[in-house]
Design an enzyme around this catalytic site. Structure first.
Site, PDB file in Angstrom:
ATOM      1  N   TYR A 202       0.816  -1.209   0.000  1.00 33.97           N
ATOM      2  CA  TYR A 202       0.000   0.000   0.000  1.00 33.97           C
ATOM      3  C   TYR A 202       0.854   1.266   0.000  1.00 33.97           C
ATOM      4  CZ  TYR A 202      -4.724  -1.860   0.787  1.00 33.97           C
ATOM      5  OH  TYR A 202      -5.936  -2.463   0.654  1.00 33.97           O
TER       6      TYR A 202
ATOM      7  N   LYS B 286       3.005 -15.415   1.758  1.00 35.31           N
ATOM      8  CA  LYS B 286       3.177 -16.096   0.470  1.00 35.31           C
ATOM      9  C   LYS B 286       4.668 -16.372   0.304  1.00 35.31           C
ATOM     10  CE  LYS B 286       1.436 -17.651  -3.430  1.00 35.31           C
ATOM     11  NZ  LYS B 286       0.427 -18.721  -3.527  1.00 35.31           N
TER      12      LYS B 286
ATOM     13  N   ASP C 201      -3.257 -18.184  -0.037  1.00 31.62           N
ATOM     14  CA  ASP C 201      -4.302 -18.824  -0.858  1.00 31.62           C
ATOM     15  C   ASP C 201      -4.991 -19.931  -0.054  1.00 31.62           C
ATOM     16  OD1 ASP C 201      -1.865 -20.176  -0.945  1.00 31.62           O
ATOM     17  OD2 ASP C 201      -2.052 -20.775  -3.041  1.00 31.62           O
TER      18      ASP C 201
ATOM     19  N   ASP D 252      -6.284  -7.090   3.999  1.00 37.78           N
ATOM     20  CA  ASP D 252      -7.429  -6.410   3.387  1.00 37.78           C
ATOM     21  C   ASP D 252      -8.378  -7.454   2.801  1.00 37.78           C
ATOM     22  OD1 ASP D 252      -8.992  -4.300   2.241  1.00 37.78           O
ATOM     23  OD2 ASP D 252      -8.035  -4.723   0.315  1.00 37.78           O
TER      24      ASP D 252
ATOM     25  N   ASP E 272     -12.127  -9.240   4.600  1.00 40.48           N
ATOM     26  CA  ASP E 272     -13.444  -9.208   3.948  1.00 40.48           C
ATOM     27  C   ASP E 272     -14.072 -10.606   3.922  1.00 40.48           C
ATOM     28  OD1 ASP E 272     -13.322  -6.482   3.437  1.00 40.48           O
ATOM     29  OD2 ASP E 272     -14.058  -6.700   1.384  1.00 40.48           O
TER      30      ASP E 272
END
Ligand code: IPM
Ligand code: MG
Length: 352
Positions: free
Chosen positions: A140, A186, A218, A242, A246
């Site tokens: 970000y 990751k 993942d 982020d 959700d």
């Protein structure tokens, strides 16, 4: 005395913040503490007044209070502004300026709302985990960034201290919960993730009573919908957090109910995870519970009063158990109440 800056913001923001302020006032009467609530503009509301989404005056007020309460920002009216004027840019700026490096998003399933989940009740019943999303670093904010006609680029970068401080906070919080942290990365592809993983394991050496495991992002996305009960505390980077928060929010079936805290060493900001919902703004329809639950987080993380936090949560649960439902969480046949009625019910469950 607690000094709170309230930022109602846009859309349903003012209505849900008004609900949370009623709860604050009730608590201050009941437990005889003083609160000072100072209101400031931010987001579209600020743009319309001052020509910018975040003014220095608002930022200064946020720096000089014990906690910030934010409703929601943004809406179609401001969507076509250039990138740097968008509410999103102002949100990132306030996070960075106040150094709110940790974003806490609980995924908690309320028994009264089990049927609202898109997953089977058996899968979600009893889910209660907390996502620690790193909020002021990673892709970000990394430089270089940009795009031209031929390419676009961003940089995912983490400094040692950035990973250390979020990891420490996650471990400390896990000690007060079920004592299990899963760090999500990751590392099979990204060097920055391998670095993240190494640092988290290094910090873990100070927390022998906490169990640590790693998970690829993942797989984590899949595990959250497959078996959400396996999680206690998740710690992850800005972008992964982020996305995962959700997913985590959605499986509870009650986006209108989930609070969040963004905390740093000196400052803290509390807000519902939902947006400004311009389609129902001003109609006394919005669910104030996420914002009221954000006040519970404020008492827990800023004021160190877990008993009052619990009291708010219990008042919410009792209100739901008594059948109160705003339209977002109502099933057919339920008696639908307004923002104000829901607020009053919670306030009366808090009592005097
Ligand atoms: C969030 C939002 C923000 C983010 C956007 C609005 C900038 O999605 O708080 O999760 O990506 O952090
Ligand atoms: Mg998001």
């Amino acid at each position: 005395m607690y000094k709170i800056v309230s930022i109602p913001g846009d859309g349903i923001g003012p209505e849900v913040v008004a609900g949370a302020v009623s709860v604050l006032r009730q608590l201050s009467k009941k437990h005889s503490f003083d609160i000072v609530i100072e209101e400031h503009a931010f987001g579209g509301a600020s743009y319309d007044l001052h020509g910018e989404m975040l003014t220095d005056a608002t930022l200064e007020a946020c720096r000089n209070c014990d906690a910030v309460l934010l409703g929601a920002v943004g809406g179609p009216k401001w969507e076509s502004l250039p990138h740097e004027y968008k509410p999103e840019a102002a949100l990132l700026k306030i996070r960075k300026e106040l150094e709110l490096f940790a974003n806490l998003r609980p995924a908690k399933v309320y028994d009264a709302l089990l049927d609202a989940s898109s997953l089977k009740a058996d899968v979600v019943r009893g889910t209660d985990f907390l996502v620690f999303r790193e909020l002021t670093g990673g892709i970000y904010f990394g430089q270089p960034r940009g795009f031209n006609e031929n390419r676009g680029w961003n940089t995912m970068i983490y400094e040692l201290y950035e990973v250390q401080r979020i990891a420490r906070l996650a471990f400390e919080t896990a000690q007060k919960r079920k004592g299990r942290v899963i760090s999500i990365d990751k590392a099979n592809v990204l060097e920055v993730s391998q670095f993240w993983r190494n640092v988290v394991h290094e910090v873990h050496k100070d927390f022998a009573d906490v169990e640590l495991s790693d998970m690829y992002v993942d797989n984590a996305a899949m595990q959250i919908v497959r078996n959400p009960k396996q999680f206690d505390v998740i710690v992850t980077s800005n972008l992964f957090g982020d996305i995962l928060s959700d997913i985590a929010g959605m499986i509870t079936g009650s986006l209108g109910m989930l609070p969040s805290a963004s905390i740093g060493t000196k400052h803290a900001l509390y807000e519902p995870i939902h947006g400004s919902a311009p389609d129902i703004a001003g109609q006394n329809k919005a669910n104030p519970i996420a914002t009221i639950a954000s006040i519970a987080m404020m008492f827990e993380y800023s004021f160190h009063k877990p008993d009052i936090a619990k009291e708010i949560e219990q008042a919410i649960e009792a209100t739901l158990a008594a059948g109160f439902r705003t339209s977002d969480i109502a099933n057919r046949g339920d008696n639908v109440v307004s923002t104000k009625e829901m607020t009053e019910a919670i306030v009366s469950h808090i009592g005097t």
